[in-house]
Design a protein around this motif. Structure first.
Motif, short mmCIF file in Angstrom:
data_model
loop_
_atom_site.label_atom_id
_atom_site.label_comp_id
_atom_site.label_asym_id
_atom_site.label_seq_id
_atom_site.Cartn_x
_atom_site.Cartn_y
_atom_site.Cartn_z
N CYS A 40 -7.26 11.61 -30.69
CA CYS A 40 -7.78 11.05 -29.44
C CYS A 40 -6.94 11.55 -28.27
N CYS A 42 -7.41 10.57 -25.08
CA CYS A 42 -7.53 9.70 -23.90
C CYS A 42 -6.15 9.52 -23.26
N CYS A 45 -3.74 7.16 -25.14
CA CYS A 45 -3.10 7.76 -26.33
C CYS A 45 -2.02 8.75 -25.90
#
Ligand SMILES: [Zn+2]
Ligand SMILES: [Zn+2]
Length: 165
Positions: A40, A42, A45
């Motif tokens: 991930c 994002c 993260c």
């Protein structure tokens, strides 16, 4: 690549799996085969890992035995659901996170004792990926949050998972 070649190049990994935090205060044992692995990208993260992306290993919470003192922190996500993160109070290392209304949790891939077999099936939230990042061939790519993890689960088990024994 023919699928036979892919199959035979897959490693064998013995269950149960073992892992823990950096200081050793928290140790865990996973008694069943993981369900999927994805990366991930994002911004959360990136912030939580201090790195370019996080690796989430989806596992059955009931099959995960955690030893040692843990700290749980709950955060409300953009979608309004609660997300629990579990940390070691000694070193601050994050072990896993989960939504309390599901039977699954996401182990941080890097907390495993043996990380050699980790092959993410998908890269999600690539709209926030670092500009140098190029998804490897044969991985699924989602610019944001996938509506369902079904395709990632299927792809990981068909092409990326080792043989668990
Ligand atoms: Zn620790
Ligand atoms: Zn993320």
């Amino acid at each position: 690549m023919p699928s036979e070649t892919l199959q035979s190049s897959r490693s064998e990994v013995a269950l149960p799996l073992h892992g823990g935090c950096a200081c050793g205060g928290v140790r865990y044992t996973l008694r069943s085969a993981p369900i999927a692995l994805f990366a991930c990208h994002c911004t959360l993260c990136q912030r939580q890992s201090g790195s370019a992306f996080g690796q989430s290993l989806r596992v059955r919470r009931a099959d995960l035995d955690v030893q040692g003192e843990i700290v749980t922190r709950t955060r409300v996500t953009e979608r309004g659901t609660g997300s629990e993160s579990v940390f070691c109070p000694g070193c601050g290392g994050r072990i896993y996170n989960m939504r309390p209304d599901t039977d699954f949790c996401h182990l941080r891939g890097g907390t495993l004792d043996d990380t050699s077999w980790l092959r993410p099936a998908a890269h999600i939230w690539t709209q926030h990926a670092q500009p140098w990042f190029t998804p490897p061939a044969d991985t699924l790519v989602e610019t944001g949050q996938p509506a369902s993890l079904d395709a990632i689960v299927q792809h990981w088990q068909a092409t990326k998972a080792p043989r668990f024994r």
